[in-house]
Design a protein around this motif. Structure first.
Motif, PDB file in Angstrom:
ATOM      1  N   TYR A  61       0.809  -1.244   0.025  1.00  0.00           N
ATOM      2  CA  TYR A  61       0.115   0.058   0.017  1.00  0.00           C
ATOM      3  C   TYR A  61       0.907   1.268  -0.076  1.00  0.00           C
ATOM      4  O   TYR A  61       0.670   2.226  -0.761  1.00  0.00           O
ATOM      5  CB  TYR A  61      -0.835  -0.093   1.346  1.00  0.00           C
ATOM      6  N   MET A  62       1.941   1.432   0.847  1.00  0.00           N
ATOM      7  CA  MET A  62       2.788   2.481   1.017  1.00  0.00           C
ATOM      8  C   MET A  62       3.484   2.818  -0.403  1.00  0.00           C
ATOM      9  O   MET A  62       3.718   3.782  -0.622  1.00  0.00           O
ATOM     10  CB  MET A  62       3.788   2.423   2.135  1.00  0.00           C
ATOM     11  N   ASN A  63       3.758   1.688  -0.920  1.00  0.00           N
ATOM     12  CA  ASN A  63       4.364   1.834  -2.207  1.00  0.00           C
ATOM     13  C   ASN A  63       3.556   2.737  -3.453  1.00  0.00           C
ATOM     14  O   ASN A  63       4.070   3.355  -4.017  1.00  0.00           O
ATOM     15  CB  ASN A  63       4.844   0.487  -2.961  1.00  0.00           C
ATOM     16  N   VAL A  64       2.446   2.382  -3.543  1.00  0.00           N
ATOM     17  CA  VAL A  64       1.251   3.030  -4.328  1.00  0.00           C
ATOM     18  C   VAL A  64       1.058   4.399  -3.758  1.00  0.00           C
ATOM     19  O   VAL A  64       1.043   5.208  -4.500  1.00  0.00           O
ATOM     20  CB  VAL A  64       0.046   2.176  -4.289  1.00  0.00           C
ATOM     21  N   PHE A  65       0.968   4.375  -2.378  1.00  0.00           N
ATOM     22  CA  PHE A  65       0.654   5.902  -1.694  1.00  0.00           C
ATOM     23  C   PHE A  65       1.568   6.542  -2.298  1.00  0.00           C
ATOM     24  O   PHE A  65       1.379   7.882  -2.389  1.00  0.00           O
ATOM     25  CB  PHE A  65       0.236   5.572  -0.391  1.00  0.00           C
ATOM     26  N   SER A  66       2.909   6.378  -2.085  1.00  0.00           N
ATOM     27  CA  SER A  66       4.080   7.396  -2.006  1.00  0.00           C
ATOM     28  C   SER A  66       4.858   7.536  -3.537  1.00  0.00           C
ATOM     29  O   SER A  66       5.353   8.643  -3.535  1.00  0.00           O
ATOM     30  CB  SER A  66       5.187   6.465  -1.166  1.00  0.00           C
ATOM     31  N   ASN A  67       4.594   6.568  -4.292  1.00  0.00           N
ATOM     32  CA  ASN A  67       5.192   6.595  -5.616  1.00  0.00           C
ATOM     33  C   ASN A  67       4.344   7.243  -6.942  1.00  0.00           C
ATOM     34  O   ASN A  67       3.710   5.836  -7.116  1.00  0.00           O
ATOM     35  CB  ASN A  67       6.333   5.550  -5.767  1.00  0.00           C
ATOM     36  N   PRO A  68       4.463   7.907  -7.638  1.00  0.00           N
ATOM     37  CA  PRO A  68       3.847   8.004  -9.033  1.00  0.00           C
ATOM     38  C   PRO A  68       4.053   6.806  -9.852  1.00  0.00           C
ATOM     39  O   PRO A  68       3.466   6.362 -10.655  1.00  0.00           O
ATOM     40  CB  PRO A  68       4.041   9.344  -9.433  1.00  0.00           C
ATOM     41  N   ILE A  69       5.559   6.574  -9.810  1.00  0.00           N
ATOM     42  CA  ILE A  69       5.914   5.375 -10.678  1.00  0.00           C
ATOM     43  C   ILE A  69       6.500   4.470  -9.234  1.00  0.00           C
ATOM     44  O   ILE A  69       7.478   4.777  -8.558  1.00  0.00           O
ATOM     45  CB  ILE A  69       7.123   5.626 -11.419  1.00  0.00           C
ATOM     46  N   ALA A  70       5.880   3.268  -9.139  1.00  0.00           N
ATOM     47  CA  ALA A  70       6.279   2.372  -8.368  1.00  0.00           C
ATOM     48  C   ALA A  70       7.564   1.980  -8.005  1.00  0.00           C
ATOM     49  O   ALA A  70       8.343   1.867  -8.866  1.00  0.00           O
ATOM     50  CB  ALA A  70       5.205   0.995  -8.507  1.00  0.00           C
ATOM     51  N   ASN A  71       7.987   1.851  -6.913  1.00  0.00           N
ATOM     52  CA  ASN A  71       9.403   1.462  -6.667  1.00  0.00           C
ATOM     53  C   ASN A  71       9.439  -0.175  -6.561  1.00  0.00           C
ATOM     54  O   ASN A  71       8.814  -0.735  -5.900  1.00  0.00           O
ATOM     55  CB  ASN A  71       9.809   1.901  -5.271  1.00  0.00           C
ATOM     56  N   LEU A  72      10.278  -0.692  -7.680  1.00  0.00           N
ATOM     57  CA  LEU A  72      10.186  -2.045  -7.855  1.00  0.00           C
ATOM     58  C   LEU A  72      10.795  -2.857  -6.822  1.00  0.00           C
ATOM     59  O   LEU A  72      10.746  -4.184  -6.588  1.00  0.00           O
ATOM     60  CB  LEU A  72      11.039  -2.463  -9.258  1.00  0.00           C
ATOM     61  N   GLU A  73      11.469  -2.057  -5.814  1.00  0.00           N
ATOM     62  CA  GLU A  73      12.054  -2.984  -4.651  1.00  0.00           C
ATOM     63  C   GLU A  73      11.090  -2.805  -3.252  1.00  0.00           C
ATOM     64  O   GLU A  73      11.459  -3.563  -2.377  1.00  0.00           O
ATOM     65  CB  GLU A  73      13.436  -2.499  -4.395  1.00  0.00           C
TER      66      GLU A  73
END
Length: 217
Positions: A61-73
């Motif tokens: 969830y935090m990946n989606v919330f925080s990054n316009p382009i998802a962090n692959l890690e």
């Protein structure tokens, strides 16, 4: 600079952006999100014991919330489950709830090509069927004009939620793919610069803290 670009390089109700590259003069076209793809759900039927191990991964969830382009890690482990929806390159994710209406429906695009990758259960996915530049759609969905449309859909009191169907009825404006690419890569370059500057500032702060802790008796 990034804030100004996000506010002015995406057309709103006037069908023309306030800031535009030379040579692009035509009117942008309007689409409902529902016209551009279809939705899919995140993980379902899982309990706490299913997480933290396995050869598959899921986007947090935090990946989606925080990054316009998802962090692959920025993923967590889970067991492979062929009953779940695997995410694909260029899929877009939306959060479904938040503590404030300003933060509901945050979006992120997935540019990974790994197999056996799923989406967390507190988000839903959106798979494009129309060709749209990845960077363009990533930043457009985080632009002030789109965020205002998303906040209108927030429902709740102590926690705010959005309806997937209502999100798909939001109207957006798209230029031709050539202009999308120019807009997308321009904002991406500025965004990269911002991230590098933030990393540098954080390193300086840590060094300053180290000096303050060790240079005085």
């Amino acid at each position: 600079l990034k804030k100004a670009l996000m506010q002015n390089m995406f057309a709103d109700n006037a069908f023309y952006p306030n800031l535009r590259f030379k040579g692009f003069v035509y009117k942008w076209k309007q689409y409902k999100l529902n016209d551009l793809g279809y939705t899919f759900s995140g993980l379902s039927g899982k309990s706490k014991k299913d997480f933290g191990h396995g050869k598959a991964q899921y986007v947090t969830y935090m990946n989606v919330f925080s990054n316009p382009i998802a962090n692959l890690e920025m993923t967590e482990h889970i067991e492979i489950d062929n009953k779940q929806n695997s995410v694909k390159y260029n899929d877009i994710f939306f959060t479904t709830s938040s503590e404030t209406p300003e933060e509901v429906g945050m979006s992120s695009i997935w540019l990974g090509k790994e197999t056996n990758t799923y989406l967390n259960s507190f988000c839903f996915g959106f798979r494009l069927t129309k060709r749209i530049d990845s960077y363009y759609i990533a930043f457009m969905l985080r632009s002030p004009s789109f965020r205002r449309k998303m906040m209108v859909l927030a429902q709740g009191i102590s926690r705010f939620n959005i309806s997937k169907n209502k999100v798909m009825n939001i109207k957006i404006l798209l230029p031709k793919i050539s202009e999308q690419k120019r807009v997308g890569i321009t904002i991406k370059k500025v965004d990269n610069t911002v991230k590098l500057q933030v990393k540098f500032i954080n390193k300086i702060k840590k060094f300053r803290k180290f000096l303050l802790q060790n240079m005085f008796i």
